[in-house]
Write a protein that holds these residues in place. Structure first.
Motif, PDB file in Angstrom:
ATOM      1  N   GLY A   1      42.174  39.779  30.518  1.00 28.58           N
ATOM      2  CA  GLY A   1      41.620  39.853  31.927  1.00 28.58           C
ATOM      3  C   GLY A   1      41.952  41.053  32.632  1.00 28.58           C
ATOM      4  N   VAL A   2      43.130  41.390  32.512  1.00 25.29           N
ATOM      5  CA  VAL A   2      43.846  42.623  33.136  1.00 25.29           C
ATOM      6  C   VAL A   2      43.189  43.896  32.463  1.00 25.29           C
ATOM      7  CG1 VAL A   2      45.751  44.093  33.347  1.00 25.29           C
ATOM      8  CG2 VAL A   2      45.999  41.869  33.960  1.00 25.29           C
ATOM      9  N   ALA A   3      42.863  44.032  31.016  1.00 24.58           N
ATOM     10  CA  ALA A   3      42.724  45.177  30.306  1.00 24.58           C
ATOM     11  C   ALA A   3      40.943  45.494  30.744  1.00 24.58           C
ATOM     12  CB  ALA A   3      42.749  44.782  28.935  1.00 24.58           C
ATOM     13  N   GLY A   4      40.185  44.161  31.021  1.00 25.77           N
ATOM     14  CA  GLY A   4      38.962  44.193  31.205  1.00 25.77           C
ATOM     15  C   GLY A   4      38.685  44.789  32.569  1.00 25.77           C
ATOM     16  N   ALA A   5      39.427  44.339  33.492  1.00 23.12           N
ATOM     17  CA  ALA A   5      39.514  44.721  34.913  1.00 23.12           C
ATOM     18  C   ALA A   5      39.863  46.327  34.988  1.00 23.12           C
ATOM     19  CB  ALA A   5      40.436  43.934  35.886  1.00 23.12           C
ATOM     20  N   VAL A   6      40.796  46.836  34.253  1.00 25.66           N
ATOM     21  CA  VAL A   6      41.125  48.304  34.157  1.00 25.66           C
ATOM     22  C   VAL A   6      40.040  49.055  33.777  1.00 25.66           C
ATOM     23  CG1 VAL A   6      42.720  49.825  33.108  1.00 25.66           C
ATOM     24  CG2 VAL A   6      43.682  47.642  34.182  1.00 25.66           C
ATOM     25  N   LEU A   7      39.290  48.686  32.754  1.00 25.05           N
ATOM     26  CA  LEU A   7      38.203  49.324  32.227  1.00 25.05           C
ATOM     27  C   LEU A   7      36.962  49.517  33.077  1.00 25.05           C
ATOM     28  CD1 LEU A   7      37.897  47.772  28.277  1.00 25.05           C
ATOM     29  CD2 LEU A   7      38.368  50.075  28.956  1.00 25.05           C
ATOM     30  N   LEU A   8      36.782  48.291  33.921  1.00 26.08           N
ATOM     31  CA  LEU A   8      35.809  48.529  34.973  1.00 26.08           C
ATOM     32  C   LEU A   8      35.994  49.345  35.802  1.00 26.08           C
ATOM     33  CD1 LEU A   8      33.016  47.286  35.765  1.00 26.08           C
ATOM     34  CD2 LEU A   8      34.109  45.660  37.417  1.00 26.08           C
TER      35      LEU A   8
ATOM     36  N   ALA B   1      38.274  37.766  26.478  1.00 25.56           N
ATOM     37  CA  ALA B   1      38.879  37.876  27.933  1.00 25.56           C
ATOM     38  C   ALA B   1      38.663  39.289  28.167  1.00 25.56           C
ATOM     39  CB  ALA B   1      40.245  37.294  28.080  1.00 25.56           C
ATOM     40  N   VAL B   2      38.950  40.246  27.468  1.00 22.31           N
ATOM     41  CA  VAL B   2      38.731  41.667  28.059  1.00 22.31           C
ATOM     42  C   VAL B   2      37.132  41.920  28.490  1.00 22.31           C
ATOM     43  CG1 VAL B   2      38.662  44.019  27.201  1.00 22.31           C
ATOM     44  CG2 VAL B   2      40.625  42.804  26.402  1.00 22.31           C
ATOM     45  N   TYR B   3      36.292  41.380  27.371  1.00 26.65           N
ATOM     46  CA  TYR B   3      34.755  41.367  27.857  1.00 26.65           C
ATOM     47  C   TYR B   3      34.432  40.688  29.308  1.00 26.65           C
ATOM     48  CZ  TYR B   3      29.873  40.588  27.609  1.00 26.65           C
ATOM     49  OH  TYR B   3      28.590  40.444  28.046  1.00 26.65           O
ATOM     50  N   GLY B   4      35.065  39.516  29.095  1.00 29.22           N
ATOM     51  CA  GLY B   4      35.010  38.669  30.301  1.00 29.22           C
ATOM     52  C   GLY B   4      35.628  39.260  31.476  1.00 29.22           C
ATOM     53  N   GLY B   5      36.719  40.069  31.546  1.00 27.02           N
ATOM     54  CA  GLY B   5      37.074  40.623  32.915  1.00 27.02           C
ATOM     55  C   GLY B   5      36.099  41.855  33.024  1.00 27.02           C
TER      56      GLY B   5
ATOM     57  N   GLY C   1      30.181  54.549  38.220  1.00 28.81           N
ATOM     58  CA  GLY C   1      29.211  53.634  38.563  1.00 28.81           C
ATOM     59  C   GLY C   1      27.852  54.041  37.822  1.00 28.81           C
ATOM     60  N   GLU C   2      27.432  55.206  37.719  1.00 25.62           N
ATOM     61  CA  GLU C   2      26.167  55.538  36.716  1.00 25.62           C
ATOM     62  C   GLU C   2      26.506  54.922  35.343  1.00 25.62           C
ATOM     63  OE1 GLU C   2      23.216  59.314  35.758  1.00 25.62           O
ATOM     64  OE2 GLU C   2      24.966  59.487  37.169  1.00 25.62           O
ATOM     65  N   ALA C   3      27.339  55.223  34.617  1.00 25.87           N
ATOM     66  CA  ALA C   3      27.546  54.889  33.278  1.00 25.87           C
ATOM     67  C   ALA C   3      27.658  53.103  33.332  1.00 25.87           C
ATOM     68  CB  ALA C   3      28.838  55.222  32.976  1.00 25.87           C
ATOM     69  N   PHE C   4      28.133  52.513  34.294  1.00 22.17           N
ATOM     70  CA  PHE C   4      28.020  51.122  34.387  1.00 22.17           C
ATOM     71  C   PHE C   4      26.572  50.520  34.225  1.00 22.17           C
ATOM     72  CE2 PHE C   4      28.226  46.850  36.383  1.00 22.17           C
ATOM     73  CZ  PHE C   4      29.029  46.203  35.377  1.00 22.17           C
TER      74      PHE C   4
ATOM     75  N   ALA D   1      41.209  39.151  36.503  1.00 21.91           N
ATOM     76  CA  ALA D   1      40.555  40.288  36.748  1.00 21.91           C
ATOM     77  C   ALA D   1      40.113  40.021  38.278  1.00 21.91           C
ATOM     78  CB  ALA D   1      39.314  40.072  35.961  1.00 21.91           C
ATOM     79  N   ALA D   2      39.428  38.968  38.629  1.00 22.38           N
ATOM     80  CA  ALA D   2      39.351  39.033  40.243  1.00 22.38           C
ATOM     81  C   ALA D   2      40.710  39.436  41.219  1.00 22.38           C
ATOM     82  CB  ALA D   2      38.758  37.613  40.618  1.00 22.38           C
ATOM     83  N   LEU D   3      41.713  39.027  40.837  1.00 25.10           N
ATOM     84  CA  LEU D   3      43.011  39.512  41.711  1.00 25.10           C
ATOM     85  C   LEU D   3      43.157  41.109  41.569  1.00 25.10           C
ATOM     86  CD1 LEU D   3      45.341  39.028  43.137  1.00 25.10           C
ATOM     87  CD2 LEU D   3      46.907  38.564  41.025  1.00 25.10           C
ATOM     88  N   GLY D   4      42.854  41.696  40.415  1.00 24.71           N
ATOM     89  CA  GLY D   4      42.914  42.980  40.367  1.00 24.71           C
ATOM     90  C   GLY D   4      41.946  43.810  41.228  1.00 24.71           C
ATOM     91  N   TYR D   5      40.570  43.106  41.053  1.00 32.67           N
ATOM     92  CA  TYR D   5      39.682  43.689  42.138  1.00 32.67           C
ATOM     93  C   TYR D   5      39.852  43.633  43.620  1.00 32.67           C
ATOM     94  CZ  TYR D   5      36.964  43.699  37.672  1.00 32.67           C
ATOM     95  OH  TYR D   5      36.548  43.907  36.310  1.00 32.67           O
ATOM     96  N   VAL D   6      40.486  42.408  43.718  1.00 29.94           N
ATOM     97  CA  VAL D   6      40.965  42.317  45.453  1.00 29.94           C
ATOM     98  C   VAL D   6      41.947  43.292  45.690  1.00 29.94           C
ATOM     99  CG1 VAL D   6      41.961  40.602  46.860  1.00 29.94           C
ATOM    100  CG2 VAL D   6      39.968  39.900  45.496  1.00 29.94           C
TER     101      VAL D   6
END
Length: 257
Positions: free
Chosen positions: A85-92, A151-155, A97-100, A195-200
Motif C-alpha cells: 500500500g505504501v509503495a502504491g501510494a508513492v507511485l501515484l 497491494a501495490v496496485y491496490g494502493g 496528472g496527465e500521465a495518470f 495508502a489513504a493515510l499517505g494521501y491524507v
C-alpha cells in the motif's frame, strides 16, 4: 457541495460497495462519480481511496465469523499489504496528472477483462479445496509476496485488486469462498488504509466528496455479503465488466483527444 450532489455521492458509494462485493470493481462506480463532480483525475483517485477505507470497515465487520482462526495467516499478509500500500501510494504521488489520466482507461479495461475471463470464485474455491485435500500443505511461501504485489496496485488505483487477491487466496490456501473472501477484505482493507493515510498526509483530499461517498461505501460493504448470497453472480459480473469496458472507452476518448 449541494444537497443533491451529497445524496448522489451517497448512492454512488452504496452502488460501489455492492459492486465491489459482487465483482471487486467498486472503483468502477465510485471513481467516475467523483470525476462527475468536477474533481481532477488524481484528486478523484486519492479521494476514492480514502473513502474506500470505510467500505473495508463495513465488509470486514460483516465477516468477523469467517476471520476466526485466521489470525496467524493474517499477520504476515497484512504486513505485506502495508508495504504494498505504501509503495502504491508513492507511485501515484510521483505520477504526473496527465500521465495518470492516460493510464486509468487501460487499468479499468484490464480490470474489466479480468472479470470477464475469470472463472467463478466458487469454482476456484472448489479447486483449491480439492488440491488441499489431495496434497495437504501449508500456505505457500510466496503468498506474502503475491499479496504485496497486488497491494501495490491496490494502493495505486485498485480496480479489480480484490478479484486478483481473492483468486490467489482461494487457489493457494484451500479455504472456502466465505473465509477466502473475508481474508481478502481484511488484507486489501489494510493496503487501502495505509495508502489513504499517505494521501491524507501528503496530498489534497476532497473531503466534501469523500464523506458522503464513504458513508455509501460503508453501507454497501455491510449489505454486500447478503446480496452476494442471493444475486445471480455470473450475469451481474458480466454486466459490470461490460460497463467497465464502456467506461474505459469513454475515459480514453477524453484523455487522448
Amino acid at each position: 457541495m449541494t444537497p443533491l450532489e451529497f445524496g448522489l455521492l451517497v448512492l454512488a458509494g452504496l452502488a460501489a460497495g455492492l459492486t465491489g462485493s459482487i465483482a471487486g470493481l467498486a472503483s468502477l462506480v465510485s471513481y467516475p462519480a467523483l470525476l462527475a463532480t468536477g474533481l481532477p483525475p488524481i484528486t478523484a483517485n486519492v479521494t476514492n481511496t480514502v473513502a474506500l477505507v470505510l467500505n473495508s470497515v463495513g465488509s470486514v465487520s460483516a465477516s468477523r465469523p469467517e476471520l476466526t482462526g485466521q489470525g496467524r495467516r493474517l499477520l504476515p499478509l497484512a504486513a505485506a499489504a502495508v508495504l504494498g500500500g505504501v509503495a502504491g501510494a508513492v507511485l501515484l504521488l510521483l505520477t504526473p496528472g496527465e500521465a495518470f489520466e492516460r493510464i486509468v482507461p487501460w487499468l479499468i479495461a484490464a480490470a474489466s477483462v479480468a472479470i470477464l475471463v475469470q472463472r467463478p470464485p466458487r469454482d476456484l474455491a472448489a479447486e483449491g479445496a480439492a488440491e488441499q485435500a489431495a496434497h495437504p500443505h501449508r500456505d505457500p511461501w510466496w503468498l506474502p509476496l503475491g499479496t504485496m504485489a497486488i497491494a501495490v496496485y491496490g494502493g495505486y488505483f485498485g480496480a479489480a485488486a480484490g478479484v486478483l487477491m481473492l483468486a490467489m487466496y482461494l487457489l493457494s490456501t484451500g479455504e472456502g469462498l466465505p473465509r477466502g473472501n473475508a481474508l481478502k477484505n481484511a488484507v486489501l482493507g489494510v493496503a487501502n488504509a495505509v495508502a489513504a493515510l499517505g494521501y491524507v498526509l501528503f496530498t489534497s483530499v476532497a473531503w466534501a466528496a469523500a464523506l458522503p461517498l464513504a458513508l455509501g461505501l460503508f453501507l454497501g460493504g455491510r449489505l454486500g455479503p447478503g446480496v452476494v448470497r442471493r444475486a445471480p453472480q455470473t450475469a451481474l459480473r458480466r454486466v459490470i465488466a461490460l460497463a467497465g469496458l464502456g467506461l474505459a472507452v469513454h475515459l480514453a476518448a477524453q484523455a487522448y483527444t
